[in-house]
Design an enzyme around this catalytic site. Structure first.
Site, short mmCIF file in Angstrom:
data_model
loop_
_atom_site.label_atom_id
_atom_site.label_comp_id
_atom_site.label_asym_id
_atom_site.label_seq_id
_atom_site.Cartn_x
_atom_site.Cartn_y
_atom_site.Cartn_z
N PHE A 1 -4.73 4.16 14.72
CA PHE A 1 -5.04 4.86 13.50
C PHE A 1 -6.16 4.46 12.85
O PHE A 1 -6.29 2.99 12.62
CB PHE A 1 -3.92 5.32 12.60
CG PHE A 1 -2.89 6.39 13.31
CD1 PHE A 1 -2.14 5.80 14.22
CD2 PHE A 1 -2.90 7.69 12.66
CE1 PHE A 1 -1.30 7.03 14.63
CE2 PHE A 1 -1.96 8.71 13.43
CZ PHE A 1 -1.16 8.25 14.19
N ASN B 1 0.98 -1.27 0.10
CA ASN B 1 -0.02 -0.04 -0.08
C ASN B 1 0.91 1.34 0.22
O ASN B 1 1.87 1.18 0.20
CB ASN B 1 -0.92 0.02 0.88
CG ASN B 1 -0.37 -0.15 2.43
OD1 ASN B 1 0.55 0.60 2.83
ND2 ASN B 1 -0.43 -1.18 3.21
N ASP C 1 -5.37 -9.24 13.17
CA ASP C 1 -5.31 -7.61 13.42
C ASP C 1 -4.50 -7.55 14.62
O ASP C 1 -4.95 -7.91 15.88
CB ASP C 1 -6.81 -7.47 13.78
CG ASP C 1 -7.16 -5.87 13.81
OD1 ASP C 1 -6.36 -5.13 14.45
OD2 ASP C 1 -8.08 -5.45 13.33
N ILE C 2 -3.53 -6.89 14.35
CA ILE C 2 -2.47 -6.58 15.44
C ILE C 2 -2.98 -5.66 16.56
O ILE C 2 -3.11 -6.06 17.94
CB ILE C 2 -1.07 -6.11 14.85
CG1 ILE C 2 -0.76 -6.85 13.75
CG2 ILE C 2 -0.17 -5.90 15.93
CD1 ILE C 2 0.57 -6.36 13.03
#
Ligand code: CTP
Length: 398
Positions: free
Chosen positions: A324, A208, A304-305
């Site tokens: 975030f 990304n 999902d950390i």
């Protein structure tokens, strides 16, 4: 000072003799010292006397083949934990303020990412001149530290401000710059930054647009306040801030493992743009193009950390977990549901609809149990400063 590396730049002035005493103090305290001598500095002190004290060659010329082969100018600036300019002449200050790099000293100063301290020394009229004061303001705005000058009799027979600070005073300013306790001293902050790369085969990956600039700015702001920072970053080209423990990873799975290994922490900031999915069974060999056949991939979900760390039992969970939310539309609405889903303490909603990813600015709204706090559009550095200030207050008041 033990094990610290100091680069001292000796400018041209009668005070240059005091820099020899300064080098002696650093060496006695266990620091390694490398000296750069300007051509006018060499009119006042000899390379031989400096080298006898540092135990290293003295670096004088930008285009000297021996100097470059021995220790290139970039390495000279990068290997330093601290750069000190003593004496800093009016000329050196002017060059620094304007970013000139026409000799070894100024090139090192422009290339370094270490903290820089200057110890000005010059005639009182030169010190008071509007041009020098203008240059000083520019240097201070750039974050350069200053020691002195002192008031007193000067070698030229005049009296006033312009004497270089004494070596012991410069030495203790250097000690403070190298490890002064800050409000976050003793706190361990763990953070993620940058993108992750998810392989398709050994030569291709899905990525990304995250540059890691916001994460790097946060790490630098944390270090500045004395925190020990475990900085787990995906592949980025932004320079690593000085003084942090950097752990480089590629994939979301590796990032998750590194985060777990870095626990326990007092706070965790998840600024990485983690890939949500990875290619199921990525190939070990390069996928070949076959006529008329398009590849198709199946994906599986990455851990999902942020959500996993937020869900840890209280004894293992960092006291403050910050995430975030990168959103292109319905920013606040999406962020609100994300905060509930991820169960973090603060969520910084980030409108990434423009050129935010990879750009210089960020527009943030902070969601916490105190409500919603919209911040103005800010430079990523200012976002970092504001976030770290609030985090410091939260950690030190709890
Ligand atoms: N995050 C994470 N692990 C993931 C995905 C995201 O730790 N696998 C973290 C990010 O570092 C960020 C927060 O979760 O702090 C939100 O990331 P974001 O990309 O905005 O949200 P996603 O969970 O990916 O949700 P969506 O793609 O639906 O917006």
């Amino acid at each position: 000072m033990n094990g610290k590396s100091i680069t001292i730049i000796i400018g041209g002035g009668i005070a240059a003799y005091k820099s020899l005493e300064l080098i002696r103090l650093f060496k006695k305290a266990g620091a390694g010292v490398r000296a750069v001598l300007t051509s006018s500095g060499a009119e006042f002190v000899t390379p031989l006397s400096i080298s006898a004290l540092t135990g290293e060659p003295v670096y004088q010329n930008l285009f000297d083949l021996d100097d470059e082969a021995n220790m290139g100018h970039i390495q000279l600036s990068r290997s330093a934990d601290l750069v000190i300019v003593a004496p800093a002449t009016a000329d050196l200050m002017a060059k620094m303020a304007h970013g000139l790099a026409n000799d070894l000293a100024t090139t090192v100063l422009l290339a370094t990412d270490a903290p820089v301290l200057i110890a000005p020394a010059m005639n009182v009229r030169m010190w008071e001149h509007a041009a020098t004061q203008r240059n000083l303001s520019a240097l201070e705005a750039d974050g350069i530290g200053r020691i002195g000058p002192d008031e007193g009799d000067m070698a030229c027979g005049e009296f006033g401000f312009g004497r270089m600070a004494e070596p012991d005073v410069i030495f203790s300013a250097a000690q403070t710059a190298l490890g002064a306790p800050g409000p976050l001293t003793g706190k361990h902050i763990l953070m993620t930054s940058g993108p992750t790369h998810e392989p398709i085969d050994p030569v291709r990956y899905i990525a990304n647009r995250s540059s890691g600039r916001q994460g790097a700015a946060i790490a630098a702001a944390l270090v500045k306040r004395g925190a020990r920072v475990s900085y787990i970053t995906g592949p980025v080209t932004v320079p690593t801030p000085k003084g942090i423990d950097e752990i480089r990873v590629e994939t979301a799975k590796q990032m998750f493992d590194a985060v777990k290994a870095a626990l326990p922490a007092d706070a965790a900031i998840f600024a990485a743009a983690v890939a949500d999915w990875r290619v199921d069974c990525a190939g070990d060999t390069k996928l070949k193009k076959e006529k008329g056949a398009l590849p198709s991939f199946s994906f599986c979900e990455n851990p999902d950390i942020l959500a996993s760390i937020s869900a840890l039992p209280k004894a293992e969970r960092p006291a403050l977990v910050v995430g975030f939310a990168a959103e292109t539309d319905n920013v606040l609405q999406n962020a609100r549901t994300k905060k509930i889903r991820k169960n973090c303490d603060w969520l910084l909603a980030n409108d990434v609809s423009g050129d935010v990813m990879g750009g210089a600015n960020n527009q943030i709204t902070v969601l916490s149990d105190k409500g919603e706090d919209p911040w103005p559009i800010m430079d990523k550095k200012d976002v970092a400063t504001r976030l770290v200030k609030q985090l410091t207050e939260a950690l030190t008041n709890s």
